[in-house]
Design a protein around this motif. Sequence first.
Motif, short mmCIF file in Angstrom:
data_model
loop_
_atom_site.label_atom_id
_atom_site.label_comp_id
_atom_site.label_asym_id
_atom_site.label_seq_id
_atom_site.Cartn_x
_atom_site.Cartn_y
_atom_site.Cartn_z
N LEU A 25 -9.59 6.34 1.05
CA LEU A 25 -10.87 5.63 1.77
C LEU A 25 -11.34 5.31 0.29
CD1 LEU A 25 -13.25 6.65 4.26
CD2 LEU A 25 -14.08 5.64 2.27
N THR A 26 -11.59 3.91 0.11
CA THR A 26 -12.32 3.26 -0.97
C THR A 26 -13.52 2.35 -0.79
OG1 THR A 26 -10.88 1.36 -1.20
CG2 THR A 26 -10.11 3.39 -2.42
N MET A 27 -14.30 2.55 -1.64
CA MET A 27 -15.26 1.47 -1.60
C MET A 27 -15.11 0.55 -2.89
SD MET A 27 -18.95 2.62 -0.43
CE MET A 27 -20.11 1.15 0.04
N GLY A 79 0.83 -1.24 0.15
CA GLY A 79 -0.17 0.19 -0.07
C GLY A 79 0.90 1.25 0.09
N ASN A 80 0.15 2.43 -0.10
CA ASN A 80 1.07 3.50 -0.24
C ASN A 80 1.79 3.90 1.09
OD1 ASN A 80 0.95 5.05 -2.76
ND2 ASN A 80 -1.18 4.44 -2.50
N THR A 81 1.25 3.57 2.19
CA THR A 81 1.76 3.70 3.33
C THR A 81 2.43 2.49 4.17
OG1 THR A 81 0.20 5.32 3.83
CG2 THR A 81 1.47 4.89 5.92
N GLY A 111 -15.87 -3.47 -14.17
CA GLY A 111 -16.48 -2.66 -14.91
C GLY A 111 -16.07 -1.39 -15.64
N TYR A 112 -14.79 -1.15 -15.01
CA TYR A 112 -14.08 -0.14 -15.37
C TYR A 112 -13.85 0.08 -17.20
CZ TYR A 112 -11.95 2.31 -11.36
OH TYR A 112 -11.76 2.87 -10.24
N THR A 113 -14.01 1.15 -17.70
CA THR A 113 -13.75 1.29 -19.21
C THR A 113 -12.28 0.81 -19.51
OG1 THR A 113 -14.97 3.29 -19.04
CG2 THR A 113 -13.93 2.77 -21.18
N PRO A 131 -16.60 5.09 -4.76
CA PRO A 131 -16.02 6.24 -4.54
C PRO A 131 -14.42 6.07 -3.90
CG PRO A 131 -18.03 6.03 -3.29
CD PRO A 131 -17.71 4.75 -3.90
N ILE A 132 -13.78 7.01 -4.25
CA ILE A 132 -12.25 7.21 -3.76
C ILE A 132 -12.21 8.31 -3.00
CG2 ILE A 132 -9.82 7.24 -4.49
CD1 ILE A 132 -10.52 5.83 -6.96
N PHE A 133 -11.66 8.42 -1.87
CA PHE A 133 -11.66 9.63 -1.06
C PHE A 133 -10.50 9.78 0.16
CE2 PHE A 133 -13.34 12.38 2.37
CZ PHE A 133 -13.89 13.54 1.34
N GLU A 156 -7.20 -2.00 -16.35
CA GLU A 156 -6.00 -1.90 -15.59
C GLU A 156 -5.78 -0.53 -15.00
OE1 GLU A 156 -6.99 -1.74 -18.97
OE2 GLU A 156 -6.03 0.09 -19.71
N GLU A 157 -6.59 0.38 -15.04
CA GLU A 157 -6.74 1.66 -14.25
C GLU A 157 -7.17 1.39 -12.49
OE1 GLU A 157 -8.07 5.83 -15.75
OE2 GLU A 157 -9.92 4.71 -15.11
N LEU A 158 -7.85 0.42 -12.57
CA LEU A 158 -8.36 -0.14 -11.40
C LEU A 158 -7.10 -0.64 -10.31
CD1 LEU A 158 -11.18 -0.67 -9.50
CD2 LEU A 158 -10.42 -3.21 -9.82
N GLY A 159 -7.01 0.01 -9.01
CA GLY A 159 -6.00 -0.41 -8.14
C GLY A 159 -6.19 -2.03 -7.81
N VAL A 160 -4.93 -2.79 -7.90
CA VAL A 160 -5.12 -4.17 -7.83
C VAL A 160 -5.59 -4.47 -6.29
CG1 VAL A 160 -3.76 -5.00 -9.64
CG2 VAL A 160 -2.47 -4.09 -7.53
N ASP A 161 -5.01 -3.65 -5.36
CA ASP A 161 -5.66 -3.98 -3.98
C ASP A 161 -7.23 -4.03 -3.77
OD1 ASP A 161 -5.79 -1.08 -4.45
OD2 ASP A 161 -5.21 -0.54 -2.48
N ARG A 162 -7.66 -3.12 -4.90
CA ARG A 162 -9.33 -3.09 -4.82
C ARG A 162 -9.71 -4.18 -5.39
NH1 ARG A 162 -11.26 2.46 -7.12
NH2 ARG A 162 -12.78 2.03 -5.58
N TYR A 163 -9.14 -4.92 -6.47
CA TYR A 163 -9.72 -5.92 -7.15
C TYR A 163 -9.35 -7.10 -6.18
CZ TYR A 163 -9.77 -9.56 -10.95
OH TYR A 163 -10.13 -10.77 -11.37
C1 LIG Z 1 -7.02 4.11 -4.40
C2 LIG Z 1 -5.81 3.33 -3.96
C3 LIG Z 1 -4.68 4.38 -3.50
C4 LIG Z 1 -6.01 2.53 -2.68
O1 LIG Z 1 -4.87 1.93 -2.16
C5 LIG Z 1 -5.33 2.43 -4.90
O2 LIG Z 1 -6.18 1.28 -5.09
C6 LIG Z 1 -4.96 3.20 -6.35
O3 LIG Z 1 -3.87 3.67 -6.35
N1 LIG Z 1 -5.74 2.72 -7.33
C7 LIG Z 1 -5.75 3.41 -8.64
C8 LIG Z 1 -7.16 4.12 -9.19
C9 LIG Z 1 -8.36 3.40 -9.04
O4 LIG Z 1 -8.46 2.41 -8.35
O5 LIG Z 1 -9.33 3.79 -9.74
#
Ligand SMILES: CC(C)(CO)[C@@H](O)C(=O)NCCC(=O)O
Length: 251
Positions: free
Chosen positions: A128-130, A8-10, A93-95, A143-145, A98-105
């Motif tokens: 803070l992500t959902m 993660g970033n931190t 569902g992103y256009t 959302p990303i905040f 590859e733009e989506l953060g892999v941690d979120r995946y």
């Molecule tokens: C949003 C963070 C910083 C959360 O760690 C990361 O998932 C990220 O850099 N994501 C790229 C942008 C996105 O997920 O749409």
Amino acid sequence: MILAVDVGNTVTRVAVFGREGMEWCGRVPTDCTGLPGSLGRLLQEAPGLEEVQVAGVCSVVPKVDPDLRTLIREMGLQVLEIRPGLSADIRVGYTMPEELGVDRYANAAAAYHRYGGPVAVVDVGTALTMEIVDERGVLWGGPIFPGPEVALRGLGEHAARLQGRLPDAAGPMLASSTAEGISAGVAHGYPALVEGLISRARDAVSVPLPVILTGGGGSRLQGQVAGIAERIPHLTLEGIALLAGNRSPAP
Ligand SMILES: CC(C)(CO)[C@@H](O)C(=O)NCCC(=O)O
Ligand SMILES: Nc1ncnc2c1ncn2[C@@H]1O[C@H](COP(=O)(O)OP(=O)(O)OP(=O)(O)O)[C@@H](O)[C@H]1O
Ligand SMILES: [K+]
């Protein structure tokens, strides 16, 4: 056995997963120049590492990736980079997936594995992500905040009379000092924010939506936010292990 690595970033978190789930975990700060060294030392303490062959690597900090890969390969492990598409169950569902953060995946994969769809994750970290997986298995970003620490640091940098430090205790709504006002802002603002986001996500999905709370800041929100199904501190690591365990590593 699988080694899961979540940069993660931190904070960088690592864990060893066996048949019964997580067997060991540890964390080091994500210091871009020092990470391979500190992570290498931490992993020397990891029990059972000799039985691990594959490391699932999930990084949202591209700068560290080359050195991290080298470290893991030098340990004799095969690197499996987490990327959208590894799960057969969810579709991004992103256009531009590859733009989506892999941690979120990884969060979404773990949440979907436990709950099926629809399901949502609130991850409170640097950001803070959902993450929202709908009933058809489509993962929407959500959302990303700014996370609490980043938000306060920004405030400190831009408001001449304010300090950008995270308070230890929750301040009262009727503050009698600047310090109390700031601690009230974090302690009441973030739960209210998360409750509001959950409520709006439920409106958008329009079917019952269980929500999982995770991330380093999640512990502060537990019990403060209505409508959370459960808090799973190591959800991202769990998702990484799941995704890496289902695939053979790239040659
Ligand atoms: C949003 C963070 C910083 C959360 O760690 C990361 O998932 C990220 O850099 N994501 C790229 C942008 C996105 O997920 O749409
Ligand atoms: N008093 C507090 N109230 C609310 N959130 C807090 C408080 N203190 C710390 N936090 C949040 O907890 C998080 C700290 O968690 P941790 O050290 O695990 O890192 P992280 O931000 O989750 O890491 P990463 O984004 O790198 O995964 C910070 O993001 C911070 O915003
Ligand atoms: K994270």
